[in-house]
Design an enzyme around this catalytic site. Structure first.
Site, mmCIF file in Angstrom:
data_model
loop_
_atom_site.group_PDB
_atom_site.id
_atom_site.type_symbol
_atom_site.label_atom_id
_atom_site.label_comp_id
_atom_site.label_asym_id
_atom_site.label_seq_id
_atom_site.Cartn_x
_atom_site.Cartn_y
_atom_site.Cartn_z
ATOM 1 N N HIS A 207 23.005 8.922 44.227
ATOM 2 C CA HIS A 207 23.120 9.194 42.791
ATOM 3 C C HIS A 207 24.054 8.223 42.074
ATOM 4 O O HIS A 207 23.866 7.956 40.883
ATOM 5 C CB HIS A 207 23.627 10.627 42.552
ATOM 6 C CG HIS A 207 22.557 11.669 42.630
ATOM 7 N ND1 HIS A 207 22.052 12.133 43.820
ATOM 8 C CD2 HIS A 207 21.882 12.326 41.642
ATOM 9 C CE1 HIS A 207 21.120 13.042 43.567
ATOM 10 N NE2 HIS A 207 20.995 13.177 42.267
ATOM 11 N N HIS B 101 27.807 16.250 37.052
ATOM 12 C CA HIS B 101 27.380 15.087 37.860
ATOM 13 C C HIS B 101 27.572 13.779 37.084
ATOM 14 O O HIS B 101 26.641 13.176 36.580
ATOM 15 C CB HIS B 101 25.980 15.230 38.436
ATOM 16 C CG HIS B 101 24.898 15.756 37.546
ATOM 17 N ND1 HIS B 101 24.617 15.243 36.290
ATOM 18 C CD2 HIS B 101 23.998 16.749 37.775
ATOM 19 C CE1 HIS B 101 23.588 15.886 35.792
ATOM 20 N NE2 HIS B 101 23.205 16.806 36.647
ATOM 21 N N GLU C 193 23.386 25.508 34.401
ATOM 22 C CA GLU C 193 23.168 24.094 34.095
ATOM 23 C C GLU C 193 22.143 23.886 32.995
ATOM 24 O O GLU C 193 22.047 22.806 32.430
ATOM 25 C CB GLU C 193 22.754 23.317 35.350
ATOM 26 C CG GLU C 193 22.890 21.816 35.141
ATOM 27 C CD GLU C 193 22.381 20.973 36.284
ATOM 28 O OE1 GLU C 193 22.518 19.747 36.182
ATOM 29 O OE2 GLU C 193 21.855 21.524 37.268
ATOM 30 N N HIS D 24 23.765 16.180 30.875
ATOM 31 C CA HIS D 24 22.395 16.082 30.362
ATOM 32 C C HIS D 24 22.453 15.858 28.853
ATOM 33 O O HIS D 24 21.854 16.590 28.068
ATOM 34 C CB HIS D 24 21.590 17.326 30.723
ATOM 35 C CG HIS D 24 21.265 17.415 32.184
ATOM 36 N ND1 HIS D 24 20.269 16.668 32.769
ATOM 37 C CD2 HIS D 24 21.832 18.137 33.178
ATOM 38 C CE1 HIS D 24 20.233 16.936 34.070
ATOM 39 N NE2 HIS D 24 21.180 17.819 34.347
ATOM 40 N N LEU E 174 15.287 10.867 40.943
ATOM 41 C CA LEU E 174 16.116 11.738 41.767
ATOM 42 C C LEU E 174 16.117 13.149 41.196
ATOM 43 O O LEU E 174 16.159 13.344 39.970
ATOM 44 C CB LEU E 174 17.543 11.206 41.830
ATOM 45 C CG LEU E 174 17.769 9.974 42.705
ATOM 46 C CD1 LEU E 174 19.157 9.391 42.439
ATOM 47 C CD2 LEU E 174 17.612 10.308 44.180
ATOM 48 N N ALA E 175 16.100 14.144 42.075
ATOM 49 C CA ALA E 175 16.018 15.543 41.651
ATOM 50 C C ALA E 175 16.943 16.379 42.520
ATOM 51 O O ALA E 175 16.520 16.992 43.499
ATOM 52 C CB ALA E 175 14.585 16.048 41.750
ATOM 53 N N ASP F 206 25.003 19.270 44.408
ATOM 54 C CA ASP F 206 23.759 19.392 43.625
ATOM 55 C C ASP F 206 22.598 19.656 44.580
ATOM 56 O O ASP F 206 21.482 19.176 44.386
ATOM 57 C CB ASP F 206 23.513 18.138 42.786
ATOM 58 C CG ASP F 206 22.542 18.368 41.625
ATOM 59 O OD1 ASP F 206 22.107 19.515 41.413
ATOM 60 O OD2 ASP F 206 22.195 17.383 40.939
#
Length: 371
Positions: free
Chosen positions: A243, A209, A125, A188, A297-298, A264
């Site tokens: 999410h 995601h 990722e 990302h 959020l992580a 995730d």
């Protein structure tokens, strides 16, 4: 050698639901629908293909980036929730840290130990992402080169790679990565709709995601998420209902034919509230949600059985939800002997009661202890 055995229930097969027995050793040897049983359908379990999770960072208190035997621990933790196969997923990090993680994953990929889900390979990722759309990734991004990816691919097989297509030579690199058998995903990314379309034309296969960590759906300035909704066959989405808003999930389900779901999941999965590792960072789990100290959020604490229940709560029927957790991720990786109940496929099964709670898991014919 795994002994031959059978289970009875309502089976979700290639032709739909059937009532009968599934016979298997390591692989499914037969599905028998002629077996007489006086019980009603409400009294027998549901038997689905095992879940396949293509985005897993951790679980049971450990993180894939820690290397060593953490991948085995993670694979055991997720197997207890019906995940029978997964991709160990990295974070953006220094080169040595990524190497260490892949060396640990290599051993888990080579040998499935008792109690483990099958680790199919790596989802890389990071670090080939945008500094403008880090999400929970640390600011250690670099531009990819073919030599970089080939070196990492030689340590452990990369099945999925996330990159931002607008960075440097990334767009030109996509065909070469695809030729290595790697599914290139867009994520990302601060790229535009046009960047996303160009990447798909170059051979990109999916989206990481969906909606999170990417430019969105603006009718004047559409972004990467819009390219996915307009053109994608496949994309991954986190259905933890944190999410992505349910309305956006429903939009994606209508737009993307083979939208599939991932967790995730982080080290916080299956653990009590507290602080956990996510790569070089610390994350905090509270009330089922995982965040950085900034509040962002992580990753998640989601498991695939809860993902199934969440999808059903949004109105999907069980068969459709199952496909998005099993068949579609297998198809995305080009695997035709997992993610389905069919003669000759691996005996990867999840047994559920009628509240969709896990009552049994079988990985390649072996029972997984749920305690």
């Amino acid at each position: 050698m795994t002994e031959s055995r059978s289970l009875h229930g309502r089976l979700l097969t290639d032709t739909g639901w059937v009532r009968g027995d599934i016979h298997f050793d390591q692989r499914i040897t037969a599905i028998d629908t002629a077996h007489a049983d006086p019980r009603g359908d409400d009294e027998v379990p549901l038997i689905l293909p095992g879940f396949i999770d293509l985005h897993v960072h951790g679980g049971a208190g450990v993180d894939i980036m820690q290397g060593g035997t953490t991948a085995q621990t993670v694979a055991r933790a997720h197997a207890r929730h019906g995940t029978t196969a997964l991709l160990g997923t990295t974070m953006t990090a220094q080169e040595d840290d990524i190497t260490r993680a892949l060396e640990g994953l290599s051993a888990a990929i080579a040998t499935r130990e008792p109690g483990m889900a099958r680790v199919l390979g790596v989802h890389l990722e990071g670090p080939f992402i945008s500094a403008e759309r880090l999400g929970a990734q640390p600011p250690l991004v670099v531009e990819a080169t073919l030599a970089d990816v080939q070196r990492l691919h030689a340590i452990a097989p990369i099945k999925v790679l996330t990159l931002a297509p607008e960075i440097g030579q990334h767009l030109a690199l996509i065909p070469a990565l695809s030729a290595l058998g790697i599914r290139v995903q867009l994520g990302h990314s601060a790229g535009s709709y046009e960047d996303g379309v160009a990447a798909l034309k170059a051979g990109a296969a999916g989206f990481t995601h969906l909606f999170n960590g990417m430019t969105g759906v603006d009718h004047y300035h559409p972004g990467i998420a819009t390219a996915a909704l307009a053109h994608a066959e496949y994309a991954e989405l986190i259905p933890d209902l944190q999410h992505v808003h349910p309305g956006a999930i429903r939009t994606a389900l209508r737009a993307i034919p083979r939208l599939y779901c991932v967790t995730d999941a982080t080290a916080a999965t299956g653990m009590p509230d507290g602080e956990y590792a996510l790569g070089v960072q610390r994350v905090h789990k509270c009330l089922g949600c995982v965040r950085l100290s900034s509040g962002s959020l992580a990753g998640s604490a989601l498991t695939m059985d809860q993902a199934l229940r969440n999808l059903v709560s949004l109105g999907l029927d069980i068969a459709d939800a199952s496909h998005r957790l099993s068949r579609y991720p297998a198809d995305y990786l080009g695997i035709d002997d997992r993610g389905r109940l069919a003669t000759g496929a691996w005996a990867d099964l999840v047994v559920l009661d009628h509240d969709l709670r896990v009552r049994g898991v079988v990985v390649e014919g072996d029972d997984i202890a749920l305690d």
